[in-house]
Design a protein around this motif. Sequence first.
Motif, PDB file in Angstrom:
ATOM      1  N   ILE A   1       0.934  -1.165   0.012  1.00 59.21           N
ATOM      2  CA  ILE A   1       0.040   0.133  -0.089  1.00 59.21           C
ATOM      3  C   ILE A   1       0.944   1.246  -0.194  1.00 59.21           C
ATOM      4  CG2 ILE A   1      -1.561   1.413   1.445  1.00 59.21           C
ATOM      5  CD1 ILE A   1      -2.835  -1.428   2.324  1.00 59.21           C
ATOM      6  N   THR A   2       0.576   2.251  -1.018  1.00 54.94           N
ATOM      7  CA  THR A   2       1.481   3.161  -1.051  1.00 54.94           C
ATOM      8  C   THR A   2       0.749   4.344  -1.841  1.00 54.94           C
ATOM      9  OG1 THR A   2       3.500   4.146  -1.654  1.00 54.94           O
ATOM     10  CG2 THR A   2       2.760   2.442  -3.195  1.00 54.94           C
ATOM     11  N   GLU A   3       1.241   5.504  -2.049  1.00 59.99           N
ATOM     12  CA  GLU A   3       0.762   6.475  -2.793  1.00 59.99           C
ATOM     13  C   GLU A   3       1.495   6.652  -4.124  1.00 59.99           C
ATOM     14  OE1 GLU A   3      -0.757   6.759   0.827  1.00 59.99           O
ATOM     15  OE2 GLU A   3       1.484   7.157   0.899  1.00 59.99           O
ATOM     16  N   LEU A   4       0.367   6.438  -5.302  1.00 66.02           N
ATOM     17  CA  LEU A   4       0.872   6.507  -6.610  1.00 66.02           C
ATOM     18  C   LEU A   4       0.489   7.409  -7.698  1.00 66.02           C
ATOM     19  CD1 LEU A   4       0.431   2.528  -7.056  1.00 66.02           C
ATOM     20  CD2 LEU A   4       2.618   3.837  -6.536  1.00 66.02           C
ATOM     21  N   GLY A   5       0.970   8.004  -8.366  1.00 64.63           N
ATOM     22  CA  GLY A   5       0.650   8.802  -9.489  1.00 64.63           C
ATOM     23  C   GLY A   5       0.648   8.095 -10.730  1.00 64.63           C
ATOM     24  N   SER A   6       0.135   8.827 -11.947  1.00 65.06           N
ATOM     25  CA  SER A   6       0.340   8.084 -13.141  1.00 65.06           C
ATOM     26  C   SER A   6       0.632   9.252 -14.200  1.00 65.06           C
ATOM     27  CB  SER A   6      -0.689   7.137 -13.575  1.00 65.06           C
ATOM     28  OG  SER A   6      -1.932   8.167 -13.608  1.00 65.06           O
TER      29      SER A   6
ATOM     30  N   VAL B   1     -12.153  -2.371   3.871  1.00 67.74           N
ATOM     31  CA  VAL B   1     -10.751  -1.996   4.252  1.00 67.74           C
ATOM     32  C   VAL B   1      -9.869  -2.831   3.761  1.00 67.74           C
ATOM     33  CG1 VAL B   1      -9.176  -1.346   6.024  1.00 67.74           C
ATOM     34  CG2 VAL B   1     -11.288  -0.509   6.205  1.00 67.74           C
ATOM     35  N   ALA B   2      -8.635  -2.711   3.158  1.00 65.72           N
ATOM     36  CA  ALA B   2      -7.563  -3.668   2.804  1.00 65.72           C
ATOM     37  C   ALA B   2      -6.587  -3.293   3.689  1.00 65.72           C
ATOM     38  CB  ALA B   2      -7.271  -3.675   1.477  1.00 65.72           C
ATOM     39  N   GLY B   3      -5.857  -4.402   4.365  1.00 67.72           N
ATOM     40  CA  GLY B   3      -4.621  -4.287   5.316  1.00 67.72           C
ATOM     41  C   GLY B   3      -3.637  -5.592   4.864  1.00 67.72           C
ATOM     42  N   ILE B   4      -2.336  -5.134   5.307  1.00 66.37           N
ATOM     43  CA  ILE B   4      -1.315  -6.217   5.062  1.00 66.37           C
ATOM     44  C   ILE B   4      -0.470  -6.408   6.298  1.00 66.37           C
ATOM     45  CG2 ILE B   4       0.767  -6.609   3.702  1.00 66.37           C
ATOM     46  CD1 ILE B   4      -0.199  -4.667   1.612  1.00 66.37           C
TER      47      ILE B   4
ATOM     48  N   GLY C   1       3.266 -10.465   4.769  1.00 63.96           N
ATOM     49  CA  GLY C   1       2.656 -10.594   3.589  1.00 63.96           C
ATOM     50  C   GLY C   1       1.249 -10.836   3.257  1.00 63.96           C
ATOM     51  N   THR C   2       0.776 -11.214   4.439  1.00 66.43           N
ATOM     52  CA  THR C   2      -0.948 -11.710   4.439  1.00 66.43           C
ATOM     53  C   THR C   2      -1.707 -10.569   4.176  1.00 66.43           C
ATOM     54  OG1 THR C   2      -0.441 -13.496   6.044  1.00 66.43           O
ATOM     55  CG2 THR C   2      -2.554 -12.765   5.603  1.00 66.43           C
ATOM     56  N   LEU C   3      -2.522 -10.676   3.045  1.00 72.33           N
ATOM     57  CA  LEU C   3      -3.503  -9.734   2.732  1.00 72.33           C
ATOM     58  C   LEU C   3      -4.877  -9.921   3.428  1.00 72.33           C
ATOM     59  CD1 LEU C   3      -4.258  -7.226   0.778  1.00 72.33           C
ATOM     60  CD2 LEU C   3      -5.283  -8.840  -0.701  1.00 72.33           C
ATOM     61  N   LEU C   4      -5.350  -8.849   4.250  1.00 65.71           N
ATOM     62  CA  LEU C   4      -6.425  -8.686   5.033  1.00 65.71           C
ATOM     63  C   LEU C   4      -7.683  -8.154   4.196  1.00 65.71           C
ATOM     64  CD1 LEU C   4      -5.153  -7.594   8.472  1.00 65.71           C
ATOM     65  CD2 LEU C   4      -5.608 -10.055   7.671  1.00 65.71           C
ATOM     66  N   LEU C   5      -8.633  -8.525   3.978  1.00 64.75           N
ATOM     67  CA  LEU C   5      -9.778  -7.825   3.316  1.00 64.75           C
ATOM     68  C   LEU C   5     -11.003  -7.846   4.306  1.00 64.75           C
ATOM     69  CD1 LEU C   5      -9.728  -9.479  -0.177  1.00 64.75           C
ATOM     70  CD2 LEU C   5      -8.859  -7.275   0.519  1.00 64.75           C
TER      71      LEU C   5
ATOM     72  N   ALA D   1      -2.244  -5.736  11.193  1.00 65.13           N
ATOM     73  CA  ALA D   1      -1.797  -4.898   9.866  1.00 65.13           C
ATOM     74  C   ALA D   1      -0.782  -4.008  10.045  1.00 65.13           C
ATOM     75  CB  ALA D   1      -3.076  -4.277   9.353  1.00 65.13           C
ATOM     76  N   VAL D   2       0.311  -4.074   9.351  1.00 65.72           N
ATOM     77  CA  VAL D   2       1.246  -2.757   9.264  1.00 65.72           C
ATOM     78  C   VAL D   2       0.997  -1.865   8.390  1.00 65.72           C
ATOM     79  CG1 VAL D   2       3.029  -4.646  10.301  1.00 65.72           C
ATOM     80  CG2 VAL D   2       2.660  -4.388   7.595  1.00 65.72           C
ATOM     81  N   ASP D   3       0.080  -2.077   7.405  1.00 67.73           N
ATOM     82  CA  ASP D   3      -0.400  -1.109   6.559  1.00 67.73           C
ATOM     83  C   ASP D   3      -1.644  -1.343   6.274  1.00 67.73           C
ATOM     84  OD1 ASP D   3       2.201   0.611   5.700  1.00 67.73           O
ATOM     85  OD2 ASP D   3       2.687  -1.327   5.118  1.00 67.73           O
ATOM     86  N   ALA D   4      -2.425  -0.595   5.967  1.00 70.96           N
ATOM     87  CA  ALA D   4      -4.079  -0.657   5.727  1.00 70.96           C
ATOM     88  C   ALA D   4      -4.459   0.886   5.166  1.00 70.96           C
ATOM     89  CB  ALA D   4      -4.878  -0.922   6.881  1.00 70.96           C
ATOM     90  N   MET D   5      -5.521   0.748   4.131  1.00 67.43           N
ATOM     91  CA  MET D   5      -6.244   1.498   3.362  1.00 67.43           C
ATOM     92  C   MET D   5      -7.675   1.451   3.187  1.00 67.43           C
ATOM     93  SD  MET D   5      -5.288   0.858  -0.497  1.00 67.43           S
ATOM     94  CE  MET D   5      -6.294   2.292  -1.221  1.00 67.43           C
ATOM     95  N   ASN D   6      -8.421   2.655   3.160  1.00 70.38           N
ATOM     96  CA  ASN D   6      -9.879   2.593   2.896  1.00 70.38           C
ATOM     97  C   ASN D   6     -10.135   2.370   1.634  1.00 70.38           C
ATOM     98  OD1 ASN D   6     -12.482   3.112   3.983  1.00 70.38           O
ATOM     99  ND2 ASN D   6     -12.441   4.827   2.669  1.00 70.38           N
ATOM    100  N   LEU D   7     -11.203   1.498   1.137  1.00 71.67           N
ATOM    101  CA  LEU D   7     -11.310   1.295  -0.199  1.00 71.67           C
ATOM    102  C   LEU D   7     -12.992   2.053  -0.114  1.00 71.67           C
ATOM    103  CD1 LEU D   7     -10.462  -2.359  -0.674  1.00 71.67           C
ATOM    104  CD2 LEU D   7      -9.439  -0.331  -1.632  1.00 71.67           C
TER     105      LEU D   7
END
Length: 358
Positions: free
Chosen positions: A84-89, A269-272, A276-280, A308-314
């Motif tokens: 999970i990170t901040e991305l541009g395109s 929410v998604a978390g890691i 490396g386990t992915l949490l949904l 979770a060491v990283d997580a984000m809102n969907l």
Amino acid sequence: MRQDARADVEAGHGGSVPGTDTVREIARRAQAVAAVNGTFFDMDSARYAGDPLGLYVSHGVLLSEAAGRRTALVLPGPGRRPRITELGSSTHVISSDGARTDVDGTNRVPGRIVGCGGVGGDRLAGTGARTVAPLPGRVCFDPDELVEFTAQWGGPTPGADRDSVEAVLDARAMVTALRSPAGGPVPRGGRALVGIGSGAAWLREHATEGRTLTVSSRVTAPDGQEVDLAGTSVLGAGPALVRAGRSWINAAANGVSPGAVRTRSPRTVAGIRADGTLLLVVFDGRRPGVSEGVSLTEAAGIMVSLGAVDAMNLDGGGSSTMVVRDKVRNSPSDPGKTEDARQRKVSNALVVVPRQRP
């Protein structure tokens, strides 16, 4: 989902990028054993409601451009850890005559930027004020744009104003036709570029039949490094909720107001975890006395408690849906007498697909 699970997690959508479907139907199409809803999308559009708001990559193909640098979930395929990170395109096009220009968007209505945060020239609908920031829930416009349409668009390109121009490209990137005004099918294996304002003028000058137009896209991390999209799925949403194992809500960078951070709602929410386990995770809500939902702060705390060491809102609200083995396992909050009836049609989903045995 554990790193050693015999399944892959990837992004899936309905029959076309701007179309919508229920999470269960998207899971069925992907032959998935489980799925949750994915990105925010253009619910207010009459014809293109499934247009993702911000970055969306499926099976290594950029299908929607980033809105600024919002938080994104990167699913890099078998054997590689999600992150999970901040991305541009960014996307540009080069004509065989040597001319080069930026492409403002991918697979969306030219001139209409849902959530703002576009390439440049964005103005707030209603006020006309210029903005460069992503603004969820707002719509911006830009009279001078060039928008790419891939074959995954799944139908005729949107009709634009009478002065618009559309370059139709075959699989070799050769211009096979110019349409004006724009609006027509995208060739299989090819793409189309639709220009309005200065974008239309550029196509008239540099996209004559027989020339080639080479379109290139990059997705970049905060350090400027390009993300390898081969076999990758990316879903942009946000804000981030957890970073390095601690609650860390980057609301401002994702255009989220302090009030929205404190509001209890249904959420996905998604978390890691560190391994490396992915949490949904799906939180139900909007049903007083049954389920109240969670605030972003509360969601962050729960994800930390789950490791979770990283997580984000969907996407959340009425979109929040979890399907496991073809059954809706939560209670979606849209009106309806049953969980099935309360399913909202969404833009895309995270699907868990069993890996084929060798």
